[in-house]
Design a protein around this motif. Structure first.
Motif, mmCIF file in Angstrom:
data_model
loop_
_atom_site.group_PDB
_atom_site.id
_atom_site.type_symbol
_atom_site.label_atom_id
_atom_site.label_comp_id
_atom_site.label_asym_id
_atom_site.label_seq_id
_atom_site.Cartn_x
_atom_site.Cartn_y
_atom_site.Cartn_z
ATOM 1 N N HIS A 90 0.808 -1.218 0.000
ATOM 2 C CA HIS A 90 0.000 0.000 0.000
ATOM 3 C C HIS A 90 0.842 1.271 0.000
ATOM 4 N N HIS A 91 2.167 1.135 0.157
ATOM 5 C CA HIS A 91 3.050 2.296 0.075
ATOM 6 C C HIS A 91 3.723 2.418 -1.293
ATOM 7 N N PRO A 140 0.291 -0.405 -6.099
ATOM 8 C CA PRO A 140 0.239 -1.553 -5.186
ATOM 9 C C PRO A 140 -0.042 -2.880 -5.881
ATOM 10 N N VAL A 155 -2.558 -5.479 3.724
ATOM 11 C CA VAL A 155 -2.645 -4.097 3.252
ATOM 12 C C VAL A 155 -3.592 -3.289 4.136
ATOM 13 N N TYR A 156 -3.406 -1.974 4.139
ATOM 14 C CA TYR A 156 -4.353 -1.081 4.794
ATOM 15 C C TYR A 156 -5.726 -1.252 4.150
ATOM 16 N N ARG A 198 -9.626 0.136 3.352
ATOM 17 C CA ARG A 198 -10.393 1.389 3.198
ATOM 18 C C ARG A 198 -11.555 1.427 4.177
ATOM 19 N N PHE A 204 -1.979 3.996 0.212
ATOM 20 C CA PHE A 204 -3.289 3.702 -0.348
ATOM 21 C C PHE A 204 -4.093 2.891 0.661
ATOM 22 N N TYR A 205 -5.402 3.125 0.694
ATOM 23 C CA TYR A 205 -6.320 2.385 1.558
ATOM 24 C C TYR A 205 -7.250 1.601 0.643
ATOM 25 N N ILE A 206 -7.205 0.281 0.743
ATOM 26 C CA ILE A 206 -7.720 -0.608 -0.285
ATOM 27 C C ILE A 206 -8.962 -1.338 0.213
ATOM 28 N N PHE A 230 -9.038 -5.587 -3.202
ATOM 29 C CA PHE A 230 -7.993 -6.517 -2.786
ATOM 30 C C PHE A 230 -8.267 -7.908 -3.344
ATOM 31 N N SER A 271 -7.787 -3.503 8.332
ATOM 32 C CA SER A 271 -6.846 -3.924 7.298
ATOM 33 C C SER A 271 -7.221 -5.314 6.800
#
Length: 353
Positions: free
Chosen positions: A190-191, A195, A216-217, A219, A311-313, A318, A339
Motif C-alpha cells: 500500500h506504500h 500496489p 494491506v491497509y 479502506r 493507499f487504503y484498499i 484486494f 486492514s
C-alpha cells in the motif's frame, strides 16, 4: 573478500555465496557472476557482473545491491523515509518470540510448520523481523528484499541466520532466477506507487503450487484516517525533517500510551470490561496496540506519518488482485477491523500474471 567468523566458528556477517543460485540481473535477466578476487563462501564487499548486458552490481557490507538504473522520485522519497525509519527503529522487542507471534498474527491462518523446507520471498523486509521469523520456523532460504537502506538493519538483525539472504532490490524488478515456494509482503504494497503491480511481481516469482500472502491497509472503517490524517501526512508530516517527525510522534505517543494502557488494555483483556471495549472508538486496532510497549507504539505512530505514499484498499479491490493474477480463491480476513489479509495458491505455471 572478508570473511567474519563469530565465537562459534560459524561465519555470521557477510553475503553467503549460496544466494547466487537464486540471483539474476534485474535489467536483462542475465546470469550474475562474482568477481574472482572476491570468490569464497562469504563475501563482505565485491561485485556481481552480468554476463548478458555487462552491468555491474556492488556487494557492500555483505548485501548485494541489485538496484535498477533509475528510480522515480516517488520511489526515492519512500525509500528514504523507510530507510531512515527502520535504521532508527531497528529493534522493537527484546524477546524474539514476540516477533514470532506478531508475524503469525499478520499471516493468519498460516502456522509455523508451513515454512519448513520452503524457499520464501519477503517482499519489503524492513528491519528483517519477519524474514528472521520465517527462517527460524524452518524455511530453507529466505530472500529478503527491500529498496531502502533498511537492508542495513535487516542484515544486522539476521546475520546469525545462514538461511536469510538480504538483498537491496526493487519489488517491481525482482532479481531472481528461480521461483519460490512462498512470497509474502506485510505493510509494503500500500506504500507503492502501484500496489497491485507490486503484488503481481511477487506472483510472477512463484512456482506452481506456491502461494502468496499480502497484508494491506483497508479502506473500510478508516474514513477518519483517509479524510483527515492522510492529507496531513501527505502535505505536512512526510515532508518534515526526520528528527522533527520523530519528536512529534514521540509527543503523540506520550499522550496516547497512557490511554491505551488505562482504558484499551483492560477493556480487551478482562471479561468484566467487555462492554467498555464495545464503546471505545477504533477499539479493534487500538486494543491490539495497547498490549505493546512505549517504543513499539512510538514506532507505529511514526510509521503512520512518515510515508510519502499510502493507499487504503477495499476488500473488493484486494480480492480482485488475486482473481486477475489467476490465483486460487483467496482466503481473505479482516485484521483489527482496519486492514486486510489475503492468501492464495498459484495452481498452474501458465497462470502467472
Amino acid at each position: 573478500m572478508v570473511c567474519a567468523v563469530g565465537p562459534s566458528g560459524r561465519s555470521s556477517v557477510d553475503m553467503n555465496t549460496r544466494v547466487l543460485e537464486y540471483l539474476r540481473c534485474p535489467e536483462c535477466g542475465g546470469a550474475l557472476n562474482l568477481a574472482e578476487e572476491t570468490a569464497g563462501p562469504e563475501v563482505e564487499s565485491g561485485e556481481l557482473g552480468c554476463g548478458g548486458c555487462g552491468r555491474r552490481y556492488p556487494v557492500v557490507r555483505g548485501i548485494p545491491r541489485l538496484l535498477p538504473d533509475e528510480l522515480t522520485l516517488e520511489k526515492l522519497r519512500t525509500a528514504s523515509a523507510f530507510g531512515w525509519e527502520w535504521q532508527e527503529f531497528d529493534s522493537l522487542h527484546d524477546d524474539p518470540e514476540t516477533y514470532h507471534q506478531q508475524f503469525l498474527d499478520w499471516v493468519h491462518p498460516i502456522e509455523p510448520g508451513f515454512f519448513r523446507g520452503k524457499v520464501v520471498l519477503d517482499g519489503g523486509c524492513g528491519m528483517g523481523r519477519f524474514a528472521a521469523a520465517a527462517a527460524e520456523f524452518g524455511a530453507r532460504d529466505v530472500l529478503a528484499i527491500d529498496l531502502s537502506d533498511a537492508v542495513e538493519a535487516a542484515h544486522r538483525n539476521t546475520r546469525h541466520l545462514p538461511n536469510v539472504h538480504v538483498i537491496q532490490a526493487d519489488i517491481y524488478r525482482l532479481p531472481f532466477a528461480r521461483p519460490v515456494d512462498f512470497a509474502f509482503s506485510i505493510g509494503v504494497l500500500h506504500h507503492l506507487p502501484d500496489p497491485e503491480g507490486g503484488f503481481r511481481s511477487l506472483v510472477t516469482h512463484l512456482k506452481p503450487g506456491g502461494s502468496v500472502f499480502a497484508w494491506v491497509y483497508g479502506r473500510e472503517n478508516n474514513g477518519w484516517i483517509v479524510h483527515l490524517v492522510n492529507p496531513m501526512r501527505e502535505r505536512i508530516f512526510s515532508r518534515l525533517p526526520r528528527k522533527a517527525l520523530y519528536a512529534l510522534s514521540l509527543a503523540a505517543t506520550v499522550m496516547l500510551h497512557p490511554v491505551l494502557k488505562l482504558l484499551y488494555l483492560p477493556a480487551n483483556r478482562f471479561p468484566s470490561e467487555r462492554l467498555l471495549s464495545k464503546l471505545l472508538p477504533y477499539n479493534g486496532y487500538l486494543g491490539w496496540l495497547a498490549q505493546f510497549g512505549f517504543r513499539h507504539n512510538h514506532h507505529v505512530i511514526f510509521d503512520h506519518l512518515v510515508a510519502p505514499t499510502a493507499f487504503y484498499i477495499t476488500r473488493d479491490e484486494f480480492r480482485a488482485w488475486f482473481g486477475k493474477a489467476s490465483l486460487s480463491e483467496p482466503r481473505i480476513s479482516w485484521r483489527n477491523q482496519n486492514s486486510w489479509r489475503g492468501w492464495a495458491v498459484l495452481e498452474h505455471a501458465d497462470s502467472r500474471a
